[in-house]
Design a protein around this motif. Structure first.
Motif, short mmCIF file in Angstrom:
data_model
loop_
_atom_site.label_atom_id
_atom_site.label_comp_id
_atom_site.label_asym_id
_atom_site.label_seq_id
_atom_site.Cartn_x
_atom_site.Cartn_y
_atom_site.Cartn_z
N ALA A 43 0.94 -1.28 -0.01
CA ALA A 43 -0.19 -0.03 -0.06
C ALA A 43 0.91 1.24 -0.07
O ALA A 43 0.45 2.41 -0.34
N ASP A 44 2.14 1.25 0.56
CA ASP A 44 2.98 2.41 0.53
C ASP A 44 3.56 2.65 -0.64
O ASP A 44 4.32 3.54 -0.70
N LEU A 45 3.78 1.66 -1.60
CA LEU A 45 4.62 1.76 -2.77
C LEU A 45 3.83 2.58 -3.99
O LEU A 45 2.52 2.69 -4.02
N PRO A 46 4.76 3.60 -4.48
CA PRO A 46 3.97 4.36 -5.57
C PRO A 46 3.48 3.81 -6.75
O PRO A 46 4.07 2.77 -6.77
N PRO A 47 2.96 4.34 -7.58
CA PRO A 47 2.23 3.53 -8.88
C PRO A 47 3.33 2.98 -9.83
O PRO A 47 3.34 2.05 -10.35
N GLU A 48 4.34 3.75 -9.71
CA GLU A 48 5.59 3.30 -10.73
C GLU A 48 6.31 1.89 -10.10
O GLU A 48 6.37 0.97 -10.87
N GLN A 49 6.61 2.03 -8.94
CA GLN A 49 6.83 0.53 -8.41
C GLN A 49 5.63 -0.52 -8.51
O GLN A 49 6.27 -1.87 -8.44
N LEU A 50 4.81 -0.34 -8.15
CA LEU A 50 3.49 -1.40 -8.40
C LEU A 50 3.60 -1.76 -9.82
O LEU A 50 3.76 -2.99 -9.77
N ARG A 51 3.68 -1.15 -10.58
CA ARG A 51 3.57 -1.39 -12.18
C ARG A 51 5.17 -2.31 -12.36
O ARG A 51 5.14 -3.33 -13.02
N ASP A 52 6.12 -2.13 -11.48
CA ASP A 52 7.35 -2.83 -11.68
C ASP A 52 7.25 -4.32 -11.20
O ASP A 52 7.69 -5.32 -11.74
N GLY A 54 4.26 -5.60 -11.20
CA GLY A 54 3.20 -6.58 -12.03
C GLY A 54 1.77 -6.12 -11.22
O GLY A 54 1.00 -6.79 -11.68
N LEU A 55 1.79 -5.03 -10.42
CA LEU A 55 0.29 -4.84 -9.94
C LEU A 55 -0.18 -3.29 -10.59
O LEU A 55 0.79 -2.62 -10.82
N THR A 56 -1.37 -3.30 -10.85
CA THR A 56 -1.95 -1.96 -11.23
C THR A 56 -2.22 -0.65 -10.03
O THR A 56 -2.27 0.26 -10.13
N GLU A 57 -2.67 -1.61 -8.90
CA GLU A 57 -3.03 -0.58 -7.88
C GLU A 57 -3.00 -1.64 -6.61
O GLU A 57 -2.74 -2.83 -6.83
N ALA A 58 -2.81 -1.03 -5.46
CA ALA A 58 -2.76 -1.56 -4.01
C ALA A 58 -3.84 -2.44 -4.07
O ALA A 58 -5.19 -2.06 -4.09
N PRO A 59 -3.85 -3.82 -3.61
CA PRO A 59 -5.10 -4.74 -3.61
C PRO A 59 -5.67 -4.28 -2.22
O PRO A 59 -4.99 -4.23 -1.12
#
Length: 77
Positions: A43-52, A54-59
């Motif tokens: 949940a604390d990760l920014p969108p760029e790191q989430l894409r890295d 393989g996630l599009t948004e925090a579950p």
């Protein structure tokens, strides 16, 4: 005929059952704690790191309420 006392020691069985239940409970709590810490980290990760990763948004847990659910619940009373 002499009288003899027979004593059955159940304490080892009780300890075994309590130990098994306690171990299961501790394992469940550890698993829950790991799950919570992973979700917080994601949940604390920014969108760029989430894409890295393989996630599009925090579950997040989602509650789905279907149309007519309240009507169905009320009719079940």
């Amino acid at each position: 005929m002499p009288r003899t006392k027979t004593h059955i020691d159940h304490s080892s069985k009780v300890r075994l059952l309590l130990g098994f239940g306690l171990k299961t409970t501790i394992d469940a709590l550890k698993t829950w704690q790991q799950t919570v810490s992973r979700r917080r980290a994601i949940a604390d990760l920014p969108p760029e790191q989430l894409r890295d990763i393989g996630l599009t948004e925090a579950p997040a847990p989602v509650l789905e309420v279907k149309a007519g659910l309240i009507t169905n619940l009320i009719s079940m009373r």
